[in-house]
Every structure is written in structure tokens, then in C-alpha cells.
Design an enzyme around this catalytic site. Structure first.
Site, PDB file in Angstrom:
ATOM      1  N   ASP A 178      -4.493  22.218   9.108  1.00 38.34           N
ATOM      2  CA  ASP A 178      -5.869  22.312   8.646  1.00 38.34           C
ATOM      3  C   ASP A 178      -5.857  22.732   7.175  1.00 38.34           C
ATOM      4  O   ASP A 178      -4.790  22.781   6.532  1.00 38.34           O
ATOM      5  CB  ASP A 178      -6.715  23.213   9.558  1.00 38.34           C
ATOM      6  CG  ASP A 178      -6.363  24.690   9.450  1.00 38.34           C
ATOM      7  OD1 ASP A 178      -5.477  25.050   8.659  1.00 38.34           O
ATOM      8  OD2 ASP A 178      -6.992  25.488  10.175  1.00 38.34           O
TER       9      ASP A 178
ATOM     10  N   CYS B 257      -1.717  25.981  10.960  1.00 37.66           N
ATOM     11  CA  CYS B 257      -3.044  26.450  10.550  1.00 37.66           C
ATOM     12  C   CYS B 257      -2.855  27.835   9.942  1.00 37.66           C
ATOM     13  O   CYS B 257      -1.737  28.191   9.562  1.00 37.66           O
ATOM     14  CB  CYS B 257      -4.035  26.417  11.705  1.00 37.66           C
ATOM     15  SG  CYS B 257      -3.642  27.467  13.119  1.00 37.66           S
TER      16      CYS B 257
ATOM     17  N   THR C 263      -3.033  30.967  11.210  1.00 45.99           N
ATOM     18  CA  THR C 263      -2.182  31.838  12.040  1.00 45.99           C
ATOM     19  C   THR C 263      -1.243  31.059  12.956  1.00 45.99           C
ATOM     20  O   THR C 263      -0.320  31.649  13.520  1.00 45.99           O
ATOM     21  CB  THR C 263      -3.054  32.710  12.945  1.00 45.99           C
ATOM     22  OG1 THR C 263      -3.836  31.839  13.790  1.00 45.99           O
ATOM     23  CG2 THR C 263      -3.985  33.607  12.130  1.00 45.99           C
TER      24      THR C 263
ATOM     25  N   HIS D 107      14.918  27.420  25.594  1.00 44.45           N
ATOM     26  CA  HIS D 107      14.350  27.872  26.872  1.00 44.45           C
ATOM     27  C   HIS D 107      13.119  27.081  27.291  1.00 44.45           C
ATOM     28  O   HIS D 107      12.878  26.900  28.485  1.00 44.45           O
ATOM     29  CB  HIS D 107      13.973  29.359  26.798  1.00 44.45           C
ATOM     30  CG  HIS D 107      15.148  30.273  26.759  1.00 44.45           C
ATOM     31  ND1 HIS D 107      15.110  31.581  27.191  1.00 44.45           N
ATOM     32  CD2 HIS D 107      16.426  30.070  26.335  1.00 44.45           C
ATOM     33  CE1 HIS D 107      16.299  32.152  27.048  1.00 44.45           C
ATOM     34  NE2 HIS D 107      17.113  31.246  26.514  1.00 44.45           N
TER      35      HIS D 107
ATOM     36  N   HIS E  32      16.857  25.808  32.482  1.00 47.03           N
ATOM     37  CA  HIS E  32      15.435  26.181  32.477  1.00 47.03           C
ATOM     38  C   HIS E  32      14.526  25.064  32.979  1.00 47.03           C
ATOM     39  O   HIS E  32      13.302  25.197  32.933  1.00 47.03           O
ATOM     40  CB  HIS E  32      15.010  26.577  31.072  1.00 47.03           C
ATOM     41  CG  HIS E  32      15.687  27.813  30.555  1.00 47.03           C
ATOM     42  ND1 HIS E  32      15.373  29.078  30.998  1.00 47.03           N
ATOM     43  CD2 HIS E  32      16.699  27.967  29.651  1.00 47.03           C
ATOM     44  CE1 HIS E  32      16.139  29.965  30.383  1.00 47.03           C
ATOM     45  NE2 HIS E  32      16.960  29.319  29.566  1.00 47.03           N
TER      46      HIS E  32
HETATM   47  C1  RB5 Z   1      -9.284  28.493   9.548  1.00 48.98           C
HETATM   48  O1  RB5 Z   1     -10.045  29.307   8.731  1.00 48.98           O
HETATM   49  C2  RB5 Z   1      -8.479  29.302  10.553  1.00 48.98           C
HETATM   50  O2  RB5 Z   1      -9.334  29.820  11.521  1.00 48.98           O
HETATM   51  C3  RB5 Z   1      -7.423  28.460  11.171  1.00 48.98           C
HETATM   52  O3  RB5 Z   1      -6.569  27.999  10.170  1.00 48.98           O
HETATM   53  C4  RB5 Z   1      -6.499  29.112  12.187  1.00 48.98           C
HETATM   54  O4  RB5 Z   1      -5.952  30.298  11.682  1.00 48.98           O
HETATM   55  C5  RB5 Z   1      -7.052  29.287  13.539  1.00 48.98           C
HETATM   56  O5  RB5 Z   1      -6.351  29.680  14.490  1.00 48.98           O
END
Ligand code: RB5
Length: 145
Positions: free
Chosen positions: A8, A65, A67, A98, A132
Site C-alpha cells: 500500500d 504495508c 505494519t 514450519h 509439519h
Molecule cells: C495505512 O495507513 C496502514 O493502516 C496500513 O499500511 C497497515 O499498517 C495496516 O495494517
């Protein structure tokens, strides 16, 4: 390896670095976006990568993305997908050994670029340990619930 790749807007620059790294390794990269100028919704890009795997046009996928959490949640909604959110080379290697992860997810806002590249190498260079296999069968049986 044919690798479908997407991010993203939180990780466009990192995704381009990942694409260059994978190409440099000799892998075939299908970069499915997003474009640098747009704000997008991560499930749409998880859908692009998982569709490529389901259709057989990619062997594995990489999703990035902010996180990695949203991408991993979205990808794991798709039957046949085993998406792993990893944080370092150890979790990336174990995701293959695994869990036979066929999608690697990382967070571009929480990991440095060198760590992300280490994760990719550890995952791609590892092999699934067949002991596994029964667990993976149970994992996919949950898709029917
Ligand atoms: C986008 O702002 C953010 O929410 C996305 O990149 C991600 O971290 C969501 O899990």
C-alpha cells in the site's frame, strides 16, 4: 521463483527496493502496485497477490504495508494462502520451514529496509520441513468452518 509483490502507500519506496533485490537474486517479480501517488486500501493489494498465487501465475507473494498486520489478515482470508507476518530473519526462515508460508508480509514502518531484505533471503532460501505437513492440513481444514 515467480514472486507477486504489492504494497500500500505506506511502503512504496521499500517495495521498489524489494523488487530490485528480488530481481537481483534472479527471481521473476510481478509488481502489482500500488502507484506512488495514490492512497489505497491494503485488502485490494492483498487480493491482487493472492489471486496471482491462486491462479498459478505466481509461486509465492510478498505484501508490505505499514505494519504488515493488515496485509497478513487480508491474505489469510483466501483459501490456500499461508501468509506470515515476520519481523526478522529467524521468523522468516521458520515461516518457511514450519509453516510453508506462501506469502511473506512485512511492515515497512516498523522494520528497516536491510532487515526486510534479510527476511526475504531467509524465507526464500529456506525449505519446508515435511514433518509439519499434518499441521498444515489441519490449518487448511479450518477454511471450511
Ligand atoms: C495505512 O495507513 C496502514 O493502516 C496500513 O499500511 C497497515 O499498517 C495496516 O495494517
Amino acid at each position: 521463483m515467480r514472486i507477486a509483490l504489492a504494497s500500500d502507500h505506506a511502503a512504496v519506496e521499500l517495495r521498489l527496493a524489494v523488487a530490485a533485490h528480488l530481481t537481483g537474486r534472479g527471481d521473476q517479480v510481478d509488481d502489482l502496485g500500488c502507484a506512488a501517488h495514490e492512497r489505497v486500501d491494503y485488502p485490494d493489494y492483498a487480493a491482487r497477490v493472492t489471486s496471482a498465487i491462486s491462479a498459478g501465475s505466481a509461486d509465492v507473494g510478498v505484501l508490505i504495508c505499514g505494519t504488515g498486520i493488515g496485509m497478513s489478515m487480508a491474505a489469510n482470508k483466501v483459501a490456500g494462502i499461508r501468509a506470515a507476518l515476520v519481523h526478522d530473519a529467524t521468523t522468516a526462515r521458520l515461516a518457511r520451514e514450519h509453516n510453508d508460508a506462501n506469502v511473506l508480509c512485512v511492515g515497512g514502518r516498523v522494520l528497516g529496509p536491510l532487515t526486510v531484505l534479510e527476511c526475504l533471503d531467509a524465507w526464500l532460501d529456506a525449505s519446508f520441513e515435511p514433518r509439519h505437513a499434518d499441521r498444515l492440513a489441519k490449518l487448511h481444514a479450518l477454511e471450511a468452518r
